[in-house]
Design a protein around this motif. Structure first.
Motif, PDB file in Angstrom:
ATOM      1  N   THR A 146      -9.981   6.385  -0.005  1.00  0.00           N
ATOM      2  CA  THR A 146     -10.987   6.433  -1.067  1.00  0.00           C
ATOM      3  C   THR A 146     -10.708   5.387  -2.139  1.00  0.00           C
ATOM      4  N   TYR A 147      -9.437   5.114  -2.369  1.00  0.00           N
ATOM      5  CA  TYR A 147      -9.054   4.184  -3.438  1.00  0.00           C
ATOM      6  C   TYR A 147      -8.752   2.783  -2.914  1.00  0.00           C
ATOM      7  N   GLY A 148      -9.081   2.543  -1.666  1.00  0.00           N
ATOM      8  CA  GLY A 148      -8.902   1.199  -1.122  1.00  0.00           C
ATOM      9  C   GLY A 148      -7.505   0.889  -0.645  1.00  0.00           C
ATOM     10  N   PHE A 149      -6.731   1.931  -0.282  1.00  0.00           N
ATOM     11  CA  PHE A 149      -5.372   1.733   0.214  1.00  0.00           C
ATOM     12  C   PHE A 149      -5.236   2.273   1.638  1.00  0.00           C
ATOM     13  N   TYR A 150      -4.228   1.796   2.320  1.00  0.00           N
ATOM     14  CA  TYR A 150      -3.891   2.314   3.647  1.00  0.00           C
ATOM     15  C   TYR A 150      -2.463   2.853   3.600  1.00  0.00           C
ATOM     16  N   ALA A 151      -2.297   4.146   3.902  1.00  0.00           N
ATOM     17  CA  ALA A 151      -0.973   4.765   3.898  1.00  0.00           C
ATOM     18  C   ALA A 151      -0.388   4.721   5.305  1.00  0.00           C
ATOM     19  N   ASP A 152       0.718   4.031   5.436  1.00  0.00           N
ATOM     20  CA  ASP A 152       1.445   3.978   6.712  1.00  0.00           C
ATOM     21  C   ASP A 152       2.381   5.190   6.738  1.00  0.00           C
ATOM     22  N   LEU A 153       1.910   6.296   7.305  1.00  0.00           N
ATOM     23  CA  LEU A 153       2.552   7.605   7.172  1.00  0.00           C
ATOM     24  C   LEU A 153       3.546   7.888   8.291  1.00  0.00           C
ATOM     25  N   HIS A 154       4.773   8.292   7.903  1.00  0.00           N
ATOM     26  CA  HIS A 154       5.797   8.647   8.891  1.00  0.00           C
ATOM     27  C   HIS A 154       6.710   9.737   8.340  1.00  0.00           C
ATOM     28  N   CYS A 155       7.244  10.541   9.230  1.00  0.00           N
ATOM     29  CA  CYS A 155       8.348  11.426   8.863  1.00  0.00           C
ATOM     30  C   CYS A 155       9.573  10.560   8.629  1.00  0.00           C
ATOM     31  N   ILE A 156      10.376  10.933   7.657  1.00  0.00           N
ATOM     32  CA  ILE A 156      11.536  10.124   7.302  1.00  0.00           C
ATOM     33  C   ILE A 156      12.536  10.019   8.458  1.00  0.00           C
ATOM     34  N   SER A 157      12.462  10.967   9.395  1.00  0.00           N
ATOM     35  CA  SER A 157      13.377  10.944  10.549  1.00  0.00           C
ATOM     36  C   SER A 157      12.988   9.898  11.583  1.00  0.00           C
ATOM     37  N   GLU A 158      11.754   9.364  11.497  1.00  0.00           N
ATOM     38  CA  GLU A 158      11.278   8.385  12.486  1.00  0.00           C
ATOM     39  C   GLU A 158      11.749   6.986  12.091  1.00  0.00           C
ATOM     40  N   SER A 159      13.044   6.794  12.114  1.00  0.00           N
ATOM     41  CA  SER A 159      13.625   5.547  11.607  1.00  0.00           C
ATOM     42  C   SER A 159      13.247   4.323  12.437  1.00  0.00           C
ATOM     43  N   ASP A 160      12.723   4.547  13.632  1.00  0.00           N
ATOM     44  CA  ASP A 160      12.294   3.413  14.460  1.00  0.00           C
ATOM     45  C   ASP A 160      10.916   2.895  14.044  1.00  0.00           C
ATOM     46  N   LYS A 161      10.246   3.626  13.134  1.00  0.00           N
ATOM     47  CA  LYS A 161       8.877   3.252  12.742  1.00  0.00           C
ATOM     48  C   LYS A 161       8.839   2.450  11.438  1.00  0.00           C
ATOM     49  N   TYR A 162       9.961   2.368  10.734  1.00  0.00           N
ATOM     50  CA  TYR A 162       9.975   1.646   9.459  1.00  0.00           C
ATOM     51  C   TYR A 162      11.372   1.089   9.224  1.00  0.00           C
ATOM     52  N   ASP A 163      11.466   0.111   8.304  1.00  0.00           N
ATOM     53  CA  ASP A 163      12.763  -0.489   7.967  1.00  0.00           C
ATOM     54  C   ASP A 163      12.735  -0.876   6.492  1.00  0.00           C
ATOM     55  N   LEU A 164      13.413  -0.101   5.650  1.00  0.00           N
ATOM     56  CA  LEU A 164      13.386  -0.364   4.219  1.00  0.00           C
ATOM     57  C   LEU A 164      14.031  -1.704   3.870  1.00  0.00           C
TER      58      LEU A 164
END
Length: 695
Positions: free
Chosen positions: A28-46
């Motif tokens: 609604t506000y023009g953003f896209y949330a890349d949503l993951h459980c914090i345990s899915e470490s293969d899906k994100y890399d801080l």
């Protein structure tokens, strides 16, 4: 569309639900949330993440991060990481907790603190939501303010200055982070500016009470209740949440004769189906609370435990409550039908997924009995959805009030604090007829109930003991109904045929009846264990059923002393409390035995309801008072002798009072200010010498 990384760390689904709400509103506000459980470490890399990070983190146990976050916390706590490891990262964090526990929101605070230590910076102030008073009181404004904070972050990154006056003021504020209070205003500006992206975050429902000229004279004499509001709410225009998009399609299909076992309820841990070999009532019939001891036969399984461990009991919902729902939903004649669930093809819910706690092709009866937490207090989103399935206009208006911004106080009073559940709402609003799919979308998983082990496998080989109070309470949201706790009520009924009465535990082998079976599963290993070095002194504080793990400790210590007759064993203190010496003094004979044989060196018992006669100073009424009376000895054990203190029992009052007593003792005996004493106690906790098992 501008992307941000959205991580949730959940134990019972609260953080996940809030993260999903953020994800849905983001568009609604023009953003896209890349949503993951914090345990899915293969899906994100801080380490390489360039987008802003938003985190929703719950707290479990006594201030621990949830199980799903354990690997993440371990990774960021790596002491070899440089202090600028996450200097590129900008984040906002929402912590969930319960202020009835000593370490409020500590799961989020641990992560928040460590991200700061690694150089990450907040683009939005951290929120701490309190389940004791209602998570929504912080969650809703925090989410409302998030969009302007994200907007500001992205605009500042692009070097743009053509923001609204409000955002310009925020960008020149003295702090880098933006506060939710300020951003509540800013988010409205953002909403107007982003209207082209389609939709609004909340719909404004313009409704005045029917015949308002008459309503003031009709309603003024009534008090508000679950089903009825009074002015000004009854005459107010309402801001109600957006209707959550429906996403499940449910069909009931005739069964082909297959039977389910509740072992099929999805669980991460292994499940053991074990017989109850003994059940004993530990209190007299006139005690205020009835306490039962149950012995499980685990000899034919590979279930193992040590004193201080806890385990889960997998329990069903009350049969009478399930039957009520089947009748009320007009599904009683299809209770044996199989439930087929799939995602709606045209759903607007982003990332819609089938609920993992619903077994494939289980019966409707099984679903309501073993899978859904039908006693859960409905969230506002559920009330909003129920309103759209309510035929009567007055009932629909009341449900809308309860989920509205204007009706927040009524929601807290009549839904949250009253412990209202779906059955209560269906009784209160007869024209509400929700489809089965709505229940699956909004009711959480029926959680197993944790219990402390009250035995030692050295003392009782092949057996596992646990104790509990039968929870009983009146639900009077619409009509007065006596209810029992979901698990304790079921267990009490289950063992009726073999229950030994008070004072017969040591004299009768048990009634000869078919042993009922229950399903149990191990809980994640904790640190609530005896010291590895038996010469270290320990203090145990456990009033009421909180004495359970300490019976296991003392049984274990007795066997160790038998095996090592010449060994050196440290002092053992037990501070126990109950209401009446003659009614609910749990394990009195066992404790006297431990004291007599030297396994227990000090036993201090408090009786809160007994009246002392003819004594200048009667016995202590509460365990915290008893601790204060032995101030020097307690301080000596903890500070001079490097001992351990264990606290087990009620989190709401006892654990806080004991914590405060320990602070006072340390302050008094060492001559330091209370703040310094609190730091000393915090150090003991970090060293795992101050341990709590509280609920």
């Amino acid at each position: 569309m501008r992307r941000f990384l959205l991580l949730y760390a959940t134990q019972r689904g609260q953080a996940k639900a809030i993260a999903e709400e953020i994800s849905e509103k983001a568009v609604t506000y023009g953003f896209y949330a890349d949503l993951h459980c914090i345990s899915e470490s293969d899906k994100y890399d801080l380490k390489t993440e360039t987008a802003p990070l938003v985190m929703v983190v719950s707290t479990t146990g006594n201030g621990d991060p949830p199980d799903t976050a354990r690997k993440f916390v371990k990774a960021i706590k790596d002491k070899t990481l440089p202090p600028d490891f996450l200097a590129h990262l900008r984040y906002g964090l929402l912590g969930l907790g319960d202020s009835e526990y000593t370490y409020f929101c500590n799961g989020g605070k641990v992560i928040d603190k460590r991200l700061q230590e690694l150089g990450a910076q907040r683009f939005y102030d951290t929120g701490h939501a309190d389940d004791c008073v209602g998570l929504e009181l912080v969650v809703e404004p925090w989410i409302n303010g998030l969009w302007a904070a994200l907007e500001k972050h992205f605009l500042s990154n692009r070097g743009r200055e053509d923001t609204s006056e409000t955002l310009t003021m925020a960008s020149h504020a003295s702090r880098d982070a933006v506060t939710p209070e300020l951003l509540h205003v800013e988010s409205q500006v953002g909403l107007l500016r982003l209207d082209d992206s389609g939709g609004k975050a909340a719909e404004v429902l313009e409704q005045n009470a029917v015949n308002s000229s008459q309503s003031s004279t009709l309603i003024v004499d009534f008090e508000a209740s679950l089903t009825r509001s009074v002015p000004p709410l009854s005459q107010a225009s309402l801001n109600i949440p957006s209707l959550p998009p429906e996403y499940l399609e449910v069909h009931l299909e005739e069964a082909l004769g297959q039977e389910e076992s509740h072992a099929s309820v999805s669980l991460v841990d292994p499940v053991f189906h074990v017989p109850v070999s003994k059940a004993v009532q530990l209190t007299t019939n006139d005690a205020i609370k009835t306490t039962l001891l149950i012995e499980l036969d685990i000899s034919k399984t590979d279930f193992s435990y040590q004193p201080g461990d806890a385990f889960n009991v997998i329990c069903p919902n009350s049969d009478s409550e399930v039957q009520f729902l089947l009748q009320r939903l007009q599904l009683a004649d299809r209770r044996e039908h199989h439930v087929a669930v799939r995602i709606k093809a045209d759903t607007r819910k982003k990332g819609a997924a089938l609920p993992q706690h619903v077994p494939e092709r289980c019966s409707l009866q099984f679903l309501l009995t073993w899978c859904l937490e039908i006693r859960a207090v409905p969230k506002k989103a559920f009330l909003r959805a129920l309103a759209d399935h309510t035929g009567d206009s007055a009932e629909r208006r009341r449900l809308q009030e309860l989920c509205s911004r204007q009706g927040a106080a009524d929601y807290t009073r009549f839904v949250r604090e009253a412990g209202a559940c779906l059955s209560d709402l269906l009784r209160a609003f007869p024209s509400c007829q929700p489809p089965l799919g709505l229940l699956l979308e909004h009711l959480p998983k029926l959680q197993p109930r944790p219990y402390s082990c009250a035995s030692s496998s050295l003392f009782h080989p092949g057996k596992l003991h646990f104790i509990f109070n039968i929870v009983e309470f009146l639900s009077n949201t619409t009509e007065v109904i006596l209810r029992r706790g979901v698990c304790t009520g079921w267990l009490a009924t289950l063992v009726e045929s073999i229950l030994q009465p008070y004072m017969c535990a040591n004299h009768v082998d048990g009634k000869k009846a078919l042993a009922p079976k229950i399903s149990i599963s191990p809980r994640t290993t904790n640190s609530f264990h005896l010291p590895n070095d038996p010469s270290v002194p320990i203090i145990m504080v456990g009033p009421g059923a909180g004495v359970a793990p300490f019976i296991g400790f003392l049984q274990h210590r007795e066997k160790l002393q038998e095996q090592h007759a010449g060994g050196h064993f440290g002092a053992t203190w037990l501070f126990f409390g109950c209401r009446h010496k003659e009614r609910d003094y749990l394990f009195r004979d066992e404790l006297r035995h431990f004291l007599k044989c030297g396994v227990l060196t000090h036993l201090e018992v408090s009786f809160s309801r007994d009246v002392a006669v003819g004594e200048e100073e009667g016995p202590a009424k509460y365990v915290q008072e008893s601790l204060q009376r032995h101030s020097k000895q307690v301080a000596g054990v903890l500070l001079r002798d490097s001992g351990y203190v264990y606290v087990c029992g009620d989190a709401k009052n006892m654990a806080k009072d004991v914590h405060d007593a320990l602070v006072e003792i340390i302050s008094r005996e060492t001559g330091v200010e209370k703040l310094e004493a609190m730091k000393t106690l915090a150090t003991l906790k970090e060293e795992k010498r101050y341990l709590q098992d509280i609920w």
